[in-house]
Design an enzyme around this catalytic site. Sequence first.
Site, PDB file in Angstrom:
ATOM      1  N   SER A   1      44.199  37.679  37.243  1.00 16.95           N
ATOM      2  CA  SER A   1      45.051  36.959  36.363  1.00 16.95           C
ATOM      3  C   SER A   1      45.811  35.851  37.116  1.00 16.95           C
ATOM      4  O   SER A   1      45.805  35.460  38.422  1.00 16.95           O
ATOM      5  CB  SER A   1      46.303  38.061  36.081  1.00 16.95           C
ATOM      6  OG  SER A   1      47.060  38.216  37.084  1.00 16.95           O
ATOM      7  N   LYS A   2      46.370  35.140  36.205  1.00 17.81           N
ATOM      8  CA  LYS A   2      47.107  33.779  36.671  1.00 17.81           C
ATOM      9  C   LYS A   2      48.018  34.204  37.829  1.00 17.81           C
ATOM     10  O   LYS A   2      48.361  33.504  38.806  1.00 17.81           O
ATOM     11  CB  LYS A   2      47.703  32.923  35.846  1.00 17.81           C
ATOM     12  CG  LYS A   2      46.583  32.579  34.983  1.00 17.81           C
ATOM     13  CD  LYS A   2      46.949  31.551  33.748  1.00 17.81           C
ATOM     14  CE  LYS A   2      45.833  31.206  32.788  1.00 17.81           C
ATOM     15  NZ  LYS A   2      46.037  30.661  31.587  1.00 17.81           N
ATOM     16  N   ARG A   3      48.747  35.333  37.403  1.00 21.36           N
ATOM     17  CA  ARG A   3      49.940  35.948  38.408  1.00 21.36           C
ATOM     18  C   ARG A   3      49.563  36.264  39.701  1.00 21.36           C
ATOM     19  O   ARG A   3      50.314  36.126  40.587  1.00 21.36           O
ATOM     20  CB  ARG A   3      50.685  36.818  37.910  1.00 21.36           C
ATOM     21  CG  ARG A   3      51.680  36.344  36.717  1.00 21.36           C
ATOM     22  CD  ARG A   3      52.322  37.580  35.754  1.00 21.36           C
ATOM     23  NE  ARG A   3      51.195  37.793  35.002  1.00 21.36           N
ATOM     24  CZ  ARG A   3      50.690  37.075  33.889  1.00 21.36           C
ATOM     25  NH1 ARG A   3      51.283  36.338  33.497  1.00 21.36           N
ATOM     26  NH2 ARG A   3      49.698  37.585  33.161  1.00 21.36           N
TER      27      ARG A   3
END
Length: 509
Positions: free
Chosen positions: A262-264
């Site tokens: 994920s981008k996180r």
Amino acid sequence: MSNVRVRFAPSPTGGLHLGGVRTVLYNYLFARKHQATFVLRIEDTDQTRFVEGAEQYIFDCLKWCGLEPDESTQKPGEYGPYRQSERKDIYRKYGEELISKGFAYYAFDTPEELEKMRSDFKSDTNPSPQYDGNVRYKMKNSLTLSKEETDKLLATKVKHVIRIKMPEHETISFTDMIHGEVNFDSSVVDDKVLLKADGMPTYHLAVVVDDALMKITHAFRGEEWLSSAPVHILLWKYLFGLENMPQWAHLPLIMGPNGKLSKRDGAKYGFPVFAMNWTDHKTGELTEGFREKGFLPEAFINLLAVLGWNDGSEQEIFSLEEMVEKFSMDRVHKAGAKFDFEKARWFNHEWIKKSEFKSLNSKVRELLEAENIQIIDDPQFEKVIELVKERCTLLPDFVQQAGFFFKTPETLDVDAVKSKWNVDKAGFFNEYCGLIKGISDWKLDNIENAFKDLVAEKNIRPGELLLPLRVMLVGGKFGPAVFQIAELIGKEETIKRIKNALTIFNQSI
Ligand code: GLU
């Protein structure tokens, strides 16, 4: 050019992440291999998710990666416009065609009515009810209202959407280039909205209409879209005939340390997930990209290519030309591909070692100049780069590894030398300065031989002297062979650095 046409269809909603660039890459490789046209279409029908600057950012990333499309908003071909918001007027007629054929309907439900439906139909076995075959006949739509009532609502411009009428228990099948035959039960899919109240199509209608109108023959996208495929296949069947549908390939997910990347994950684990720096327009938060982290574009696309594909051999390093030659969709894996940042660094290291001076020159120069290190002499710079590149994993490593060739170190790692420093060693280096001053041909062998001769005379172990010499010339315990450094920085500078260091070391005895 063949008739083969592929497309990358991003929504301009933020930074372009690893998975997005890999989709571009596979499109690009397939296109080049089949003398096809690579189309970039901007899917911006969801106005609520539109982000200013995101479209230009996509183009900048593709440019950096060397994967530029043949047709796009910036380079229109004959199938434009290439931005869906500019194609708004095209879609309604397809929505209406579906209604007239009985495959879709107008729905007039208000947000409150939809909310009520969700709470009325909620049960233990159905915790989040969908607008589907079980529900549609209890709602306010052109299936439940009379023709007159429907026409009246439309004529008075009451807010409405167009929904697909998903068939009951129909098996929807297609052959995916990666997954083989895929089957879905139509009953598990809800009556997706195709045209929204604002007149914009949803992604589902727009993607099918545009792939058809833009004569796309192969559509490659991330596996997260596989669950939407049944809707798209039905739309193809109802509007354009299945025989004209592109061949689909749903690319494997990219996995992070904990499930789907994920981008996180980037911030959490300290590695980039976007191709280039991306600043969130709302929070102003900057996310570092692979480019700014110091990756070479050649390495970046190479590591992405093998995240989910191999050519059947053990080979891992591929140039773009080799990838074009060897790529085939049937060698793309079905299972998710795990992203490993250490491995990504390895790719970059390999590419730095492989890269010629001309491709590193400006990138490294820029990094050094940002540290106030000016390079004036190109041949000298080339020698330095060649000498140190194998020690650099990321481009900023050149600052440490190459900087001291052009700028006297500002600080010296005195601690590395201190404990073993003594008067004899100080004396050695004083004499060594005198000796090398007399060298008329400043070449590695002569500088090294002078050292060896003096060591033999003084009876000090050479290892005890090489470390201090390195710290004197470099500032710390790093860098290539020390006499090579001396040769490159020149006689005067070598003597100057030794003398300067002697003063500092002697103070700490
Ligand atoms: N607009 C979709 C996205 O943002 C494209 C999916 C597709 O390629 O069909 O990923």
